[in-house]
Scaffold this motif. Structure first.
Motif, PDB file in Angstrom:
ATOM      1  N   LYS A   1       0.867  -1.172   0.000  1.00  0.00           N
ATOM      2  CA  LYS A   1       0.000   0.000   0.000  1.00  0.00           C
ATOM      3  C   LYS A   1       0.909   1.228   0.000  1.00  0.00           C
ATOM      4  CE  LYS A   1      -3.627  -0.435   2.519  1.00  0.00           C
ATOM      5  NZ  LYS A   1      -4.402  -0.637   3.750  1.00  0.00           N
TER       6      LYS A   1
ATOM      7  N   GLN B   1      -6.092   3.234   6.413  1.00  0.00           N
ATOM      8  CA  GLN B   1      -6.573   3.035   5.037  1.00  0.00           C
ATOM      9  C   GLN B   1      -6.526   4.347   4.252  1.00  0.00           C
ATOM     10  OE1 GLN B   1      -7.096  -0.153   4.318  1.00  0.00           O
ATOM     11  NE2 GLN B   1      -6.636  -0.492   6.488  1.00  0.00           N
TER      12      GLN B   1
ATOM     13  N   GLN C   1      -8.243   7.013   5.041  1.00  0.00           N
ATOM     14  CA  GLN C   1      -9.537   7.715   5.101  1.00  0.00           C
ATOM     15  C   GLN C   1      -9.505   8.804   6.166  1.00  0.00           C
ATOM     16  OE1 GLN C   1     -12.079   7.151   2.928  1.00  0.00           O
ATOM     17  NE2 GLN C   1     -10.660   5.707   1.956  1.00  0.00           N
TER      18      GLN C   1
END
Ligand code: FES
Length: 151
Positions: A87, A121, A123
């Motif tokens: 990621k 993540q 967010q």
């Protein structure tokens, strides 16, 4: 000078200016309008990433913008997950583009400018940011992590 000779000279001068002026102007102006779309940056071996944690990876590359070439510096956040999945987040806050910092203890990204916070993540979870962190295009080539950095 007769009217006929004047018109002939004017037309000839105009045509000459067009024939030489357009290519010359194109040669001079076009490079200043061009900008590179981006670069693939090699961040080294994927094996070097600390597992289960975001790693700060710094970069520097030269960007040609019109007539000048300038260095572009920064960093990204990379985390190796199970099954070779990686990621990659941009460090740029989605609010007003400050750099976010990963806090290992709280497992959040924190933006020092206006106290924006993002979860693992990417967010937004607190503060002014309303959009997530940008996920960067990447690939693994010969065991090395390559990230596409837009300019
Ligand atoms: S720039 Fe990050 S919260 Fe404002």
């Amino acid at each position: 000078m007769s009217r006929r000779k004047f018109l002939k000279t004017a037309i000839l001068t105009g045509c000459t200016a067009l024939v030489t002026g357009i290519p010359l102007a194109t040669y001079v102006i076009l490079p200043s309008l061009k900008q590179e779309p981006g670069n693939w940056i090699d961040f080294g071996s994927v094996e070097d990433l600390e597992p289960d944690n975001f790693n700060m990876l710094s970069y520097e590359f030269m960007v040609k913008d019109g007539w000048i070439t300038l260095p572009q510096r920064g960093f990204v956040w990379a985390k190796a997950e199970a099954k070779q999945q990686i990621k990659i987040f941009s460090s740029t806050c989605s609010h007003l583009a400050c750099n976010v910092i990963w806090q290992k203890e709280t497992r959040e990204f924190v933006c020092p400018c206006h106290s924006g916070r993002f979860d693992a993540q990417g967010q937004p979870i607190a503060g002014p940011p309303s959009r997530p962190l940008t996920v960067l295009e990447h690939k693994v080539a010969d065991g090395n992590l390559m990230v596409f950095m837009k300019v």
